[in-house]
Design a protein around this motif. Structure first.
Motif, short mmCIF file in Angstrom:
data_model
loop_
_atom_site.label_atom_id
_atom_site.label_comp_id
_atom_site.label_asym_id
_atom_site.label_seq_id
_atom_site.Cartn_x
_atom_site.Cartn_y
_atom_site.Cartn_z
N ARG A 100 0.93 -1.13 0.01
CA ARG A 100 0.01 -0.13 -0.05
C ARG A 100 0.91 1.09 0.07
O ARG A 100 0.44 2.27 -0.41
N LEU A 208 -2.27 13.52 7.71
CA LEU A 208 -3.16 13.35 8.77
C LEU A 208 -2.78 14.33 9.93
O LEU A 208 -1.96 14.53 10.64
N PRO A 213 -6.96 19.29 7.74
CA PRO A 213 -7.76 18.28 7.73
C PRO A 213 -8.14 17.93 6.26
O PRO A 213 -8.65 18.61 5.24
N MET A 214 -8.10 16.58 6.25
CA MET A 214 -8.28 15.89 4.82
C MET A 214 -8.74 14.32 5.16
O MET A 214 -8.23 13.71 6.06
N ALA A 215 -9.63 13.89 4.19
CA ALA A 215 -9.46 12.32 4.33
C ALA A 215 -8.42 11.84 3.34
O ALA A 215 -8.38 12.26 2.43
N VAL A 216 -7.49 10.93 4.27
CA VAL A 216 -6.74 10.24 3.43
C VAL A 216 -7.23 8.89 2.82
O VAL A 216 -7.62 8.12 3.75
N PRO A 218 -9.75 7.85 0.62
CA PRO A 218 -11.10 7.49 0.66
C PRO A 218 -11.25 6.53 -0.56
O PRO A 218 -10.35 6.45 -1.60
N LEU A 219 -12.27 5.79 -0.65
CA LEU A 219 -12.56 5.00 -1.48
C LEU A 219 -12.59 5.43 -2.89
O LEU A 219 -13.02 6.50 -3.11
N VAL B 189 -15.10 8.48 5.61
CA VAL B 189 -13.84 8.73 5.03
C VAL B 189 -14.16 9.38 3.64
O VAL B 189 -13.32 10.05 3.12
N GLY B 190 -15.07 8.50 2.94
CA GLY B 190 -15.56 9.29 1.53
C GLY B 190 -15.19 8.37 0.50
O GLY B 190 -14.70 7.37 0.53
N TYR B 191 -15.82 9.11 -0.85
CA TYR B 191 -15.62 8.28 -2.00
C TYR B 191 -15.29 9.19 -3.11
O TYR B 191 -15.72 10.21 -2.83
N ASN B 192 -14.30 8.64 -3.79
CA ASN B 192 -13.96 9.65 -5.03
C ASN B 192 -13.54 11.02 -4.45
O ASN B 192 -14.34 11.99 -5.11
N THR B 195 -15.41 13.61 1.27
CA THR B 195 -15.31 13.13 2.49
C THR B 195 -16.63 13.26 3.58
O THR B 195 -17.11 14.44 3.46
N LYS B 198 -15.09 16.10 9.56
CA LYS B 198 -14.62 17.53 9.15
C LYS B 198 -13.18 17.34 9.75
O LYS B 198 -12.20 18.23 9.72
N MET B 199 -12.75 16.30 10.22
CA MET B 199 -11.40 16.32 10.83
C MET B 199 -10.47 15.15 10.15
O MET B 199 -11.01 14.60 9.13
N PRO B 200 -9.09 15.33 10.27
CA PRO B 200 -8.67 14.31 9.35
C PRO B 200 -8.78 13.20 9.65
O PRO B 200 -9.08 12.60 10.79
N ILE B 201 -9.39 12.16 8.34
CA ILE B 201 -9.44 10.75 8.86
C ILE B 201 -8.90 10.12 7.89
O ILE B 201 -8.66 10.29 6.74
N PHE B 202 -8.64 8.75 8.38
CA PHE B 202 -7.63 7.75 7.31
C PHE B 202 -8.61 6.50 7.45
O PHE B 202 -9.28 6.18 8.37
N HIS B 203 -8.30 5.71 6.40
CA HIS B 203 -9.08 4.34 6.22
C HIS B 203 -7.93 3.50 6.09
O HIS B 203 -7.30 3.03 5.10
N PRO B 204 -7.40 3.13 7.37
CA PRO B 204 -6.23 2.31 7.45
C PRO B 204 -6.64 0.94 7.20
O PRO B 204 -7.69 0.53 6.48
N LEU B 205 -5.69 -0.28 6.96
CA LEU B 205 -6.07 -1.31 6.87
C LEU B 205 -6.84 -2.07 7.88
O LEU B 205 -6.94 -1.35 9.06
#
Lengths: 406, 439
Positions: A100, A208, A213-216, A218-219, B189-192, B195, B198-205
């Motif tokens: 990844r 992060l 702020p951001m979504a890291v 996303p799908l 976390v969101g799509y394409n 998100t 509103k805060m930093p967010i991550f899609h970990p494993l």
């Protein structure tokens, strides 16, 4: 090299310690470790450097390689320069976060102290681990000797963090032969390395951080609106970053040579190739014995040269074509196998590369040095003889297993 | 602690004037249902119905004339059913229900339709009308909701409720990791490129959340920045493949708040069983058929394992007891400044467990009332403390009978579930500190 161009000093150490000392000089923020043969003394050195206050990084003694790389991903996303090292089964266990990392464009440096893969059960050197992950999107470079390990680990940080690259780098050094082989090396002065590397800036593109702020990750993708284009955009830029690495790494080597007085071939080294009829192709620490064998053959009047592959991923196609364009036959020596192609991985890549060139030449494939076996000058003498024979039109069936009767 | 409306008496403010009693008597046209009485220390106490969460008057009534209302939480008295035995008055330690000679039967507070007359009558401020919702509103209403309105959780899902409450409290100075599961599945976390947070967010494993967050935190500590790092994980990312990294991070004391939202399976991907799935449960990988009877083993009880990791704080929680959850969230946040904090929140899943979406909170409550779920907190210093009593639980069949995933179970299987519920409570009681465990 007799005249010191900086305040460097000379020390005697093995490849694992050289890598650890390079890490000290690179001043990472976070280092995470889990010991595994033949890498263990490397992370022991790092731990001792932290204990002694020589290395001021956060040290995370994780419970396994999977968490080692995961912790580094988090740290890197928070802005840290990061480092670890692993081998064989440890790399296999690390695989899920490993694959990844390039897609996240996280510029880490991870030493692979290469080891053959089980089974058969073994704890010795061989490049099967690194070669198994050659198609994961990590940059891979292979070192020839202890000095090159030290210099390359430092240069790897600059390569990984370069804004046209932004990819993780594996610096591979052979288990046993480089991990434990002791040499006299030159240790650059810390302030000179600081000047060379500069401050880390690793998460300007993805972070992060509550301040940004951001979504890291996303799908992405699928058949929804813009999904395909978005995914292709990311993938394409990743591939472009990989391609950019060739030129960037070459420039970095030039700068290294100017600053530190040591000039390594960044992609492919041509050794005594100018007037050669044929060449042997090597990767990693076997190159030393290969050069000795070439020297001996030259003294006997054989017109043989050597091509050493340093940067293996991305594959330096143009440099390989340019080098092979000078000879009529090549003997390629791999320290691992490609199960799919009944040859070594390097052999397979050379064959593929040649398809893009009008030049045709005879190739002979050799596989040696598996599971800690030595590739001696005698083995290389045989490689040279069979390659010379191929140059005369008598091409042996490949692969030839160099240690089959040892 | 009551989860619904009650009246709080603050004895140090009371001067014994009796205005509350006058107001009550006037409002009700009878004797006052609250009584100011002399306290043992020279101050004043109040005899008053607390609308208990576990009312003893109701338990004592042989005629079914008292019942705690499902929605309002008020303990109602029904004149027509009352047999005037007065056993209810024996059960109540608060003097909240007493015999009124003038009326000829017992009387008790009914909260005056949600606006108790006694409270405004007290000009000393000794009485407060408390509701869980009101209390939480007072504390959190002005805080920013950290998720967009359009999260796409299933109807009746309490995970969305939980994460909104949690992040409203924690706020923007945070980093959140939501490993694969329902929480990112609902769009946090969101799509394409878009998100839901509103805060930093991550899609970990699924496997590496705790280790990854440990790395984030270490870097911020190194830089001298105080950032709260939070995992919003499902049970798969904690109990199953996530367990190793969770265990390692807990052992290392990483300054992380790890919240496991336990819906007992892989609900986001079609209700496959996880290590947390309980015995007898139908799931899509432990189906019921000619031979199959649902999951054949008990679930792994992760919060108990975390007590063995030297965590700074471990607690269980239920969204039917939100004030209890908020109190634990506060403690967990504080603990995560110095060590690893773990919250295990039970999340019944209407879609995957087969019960009506409107019943989620009631299912949550019933889990607790039957001891199927116990509410407790643990610190290495104080050991385990139950935050809601575990004595006299309802039979577990009262809970199991509400849930479709158990509908194939017979008496023997129910007996096994009941036995394992008892056993778990006994095991947990063993984690209490000896001095507090006495009695």
């Amino acid at each position: 090299m007799n005249q010191l161009v900086n305040s460097s000093r000379k020390i005697v150490c093995d490849g694992n310690e050289a890598a650890a000392r390079a890490v000290v000089l690179a001043r990472p923020d976070v280092v995470s470790v889990f010991p595994i043969t033949p890498q263990s003394s490397l992370v022991e050195s790092l731990s001792q450097f932290v204990a002694d206050g020589v290395l001021t990084a956060e040290l995370i003694n994780a419970e396994g390689e999977h968490s080692v790389l995961s912790a580094l991903q988090g740290a890197c996303l928070a802005g840290a320069r990061t480092y670890t090292a692993t081998s064989g089964p440890g790399l296999a266990f690390m695989f899920e976060p490993y694959i990844r990392t390039p897609g996240l464009r996280l510029p880490m440096v991870v030493s692979l102290v290469t080891r053959d893969m089980l089974s058969p059960q073994c704890v010795w050197g061989g490049q099967q681990d690194a070669m198994t992950v050659r198609e994961c999107g990590w940059i891979q470079v292979y070192c020839e000797n202890v000095q090159e390990v030290l210099d390359t680990v430092i240069m790897a940080f600059k390569l990984a963090e370069h804004k046209d690259v932004l990819l993780p780098v594996n610096v591979c050094h052979d288990g046993n032969y480089l991990s434990y082989a002791v040499s006299r090396i030159e240790l650059p002065a810390a302030e000179m390395v600081d000047g060379f590397l500069g401050e880390p800036d690793v998460n300007w593109h993805i972070a992060l951080d509550p301040d940004r702020p951001m979504a890291v990750d996303p799908l992405t993708g699928g058949t929804g609106p813009g999904g395909a284009a978005s995914f292709v955009g990311y993938r394409k830029s990743q591939v472009r970053g990989m391609a950019n690495a060739l030129e960037v790494f070459s420039d970095i080597h030039v700068e290294w040579g100017e600053r530190f007085g040591r000039h390594w071939a960044p992609l492919v080294e041509e050794y005594r190739l100018e007037d050669a009829d044929y060449a042997i192709v090597t990767i990693g620490s076997m190159t030393g014995a290969g050069k000795d064998a070439v020297d001996a053959a030259r003294e006997r009047g054989e017109k043989v040269g050597l091509i050493k592959v340093k940067t293996y991923r991305p594959f330096p196609r143009d440099a390989i074509i340019a080098a092979l364009g000078k000879v009529k036959a090549a003997g390629i020596v791999d320290r691992s196998v490609s199960f799919a192609w009944d040859c070594g991985p390097l052999h397979q890549d050379v064959m593929t590369t040649l398809f893009a060139s009008p030049h045709r030449l005879a190739l002979v494939g050799f596989i040696g040095g598996l599971a800690g076996a030595d590739i001696t000058s005698e083995h290389f003498q045989r490689v040279i003889e069979l390659t010379a024979q191929a140059a005369r039109g008598d091409v042996s069936a490949s692969p030839i297993w160099l240690n089959e009767h040892d | 602690m009551a989860s619904q409306d009650t009246i709080r008496f603050i004895s140090e403010r009371c001067d014994g004037c009796g205005d509350c009693m006058t107001a009550c008597a006037k409002a009700k046209g009878s004797a006052s249902r609250v009584a100011i009485v002399a306290g043992s220390d020279g101050g004043w106490e109040m005899a008053l119905c607390r609308q208990c969460g576990d009312p003893k008057c109701v338990a004592n009534c042989p005629a079914g004339a008292l019942d705690k209302h499902r929605d309002s939480g008020i303990v109602d008295w029904f004149k027509d059913l009352c047999v005037d035995c007065h056993l209810c008055t024996v059960g109540c330690v608060y003097g909240g229900i007493v015999f009124d000679p003038a009326a000829g039967h017992v009387q008790k507070c009914d909260m005056c339709d949600g606006s108790p007359a006694c409270v405004p009558a007290c000009d000393k401020g000794a009485l407060e009308h408390l509701s869980a919702a009101g209390r939480l509103h007072e504390i959190h209403a002005d805080k920013e909701d950290m998720f967009v309105p359009g999260l796409s959780a299933c109807q009746g899902c309490n995970s969305e409720l939980l994460i909104r409450h949690t992040m409203r409290r924690i706020g923007r100075n945070s980093v959140v990791a939501a490993p694969p599961g329902c929480i990112p599945g609902m769009g946090t976390v969101g799509y394409n490129g878009q998100t839901g947070a509103k805060m930093p967010i991550f899609h970990p494993l699924l496997t590496n959340t705790a280790a990854m967050l440990g790395g984030v935190k270490r870097q911020y500590e190194r830089k001298g920045r105080d950032v709260t790092v939070v995992a919003l994980a499902g049970d798969g990312g904690a109990v199953d493949v996530g367990f190793q990294s969770l265990s390692g991070a807990a052992e290392r004391g990483e300054r992380v708040l790890f919240i496991c939202v336990d819906n007992e399976g892989y609900m986001n991907t079609g209700m496959q069983a996880s290590g947390s799935t309980t015995f007898g449960s139908w799931t899509s990988t432990t189906p019921v058929g000619e031979i199959g009877r649902g999951k054949s083993t008990d679930g792994k009880y992760l919060p108990q394992l975390l007590m063995g990791h030297g965590c700074a704080y471990v607690a269980t929680a239920s969204t039917a007891f939100l004030d209890d959850y908020h109190a634990k969230l506060e403690k967990a946040l504080e603990a995560s400044r110095t060590g690893f904090a773990y919250l295990h929140v039970h999340a019944p899943c209407p879609t995957g467990w087969r019960f009506p979406a409107a019943m989620t909170t009631e299912v949550c409550r019933r889990q607790v009332e039957t001891n199927f779920v116990t509410l407790w907190e643990f610190t290495p210093e104080d050991g385990l403390c139950f935050t809601r009593g575990v004595g006299r639980p309802r039979p577990v069949s009262d809970y199991v009978g509400m849930i479709g995933k158990y509908k194939h179970l017979g008496p023997a299987e129910l007996e096994r579930i009941q036995a394992s519920v008892h056993r778990r409570v006994e095991v947990l009681q063993g984690f209490r500190r000896r001095s507090t465990a006495a009695g």
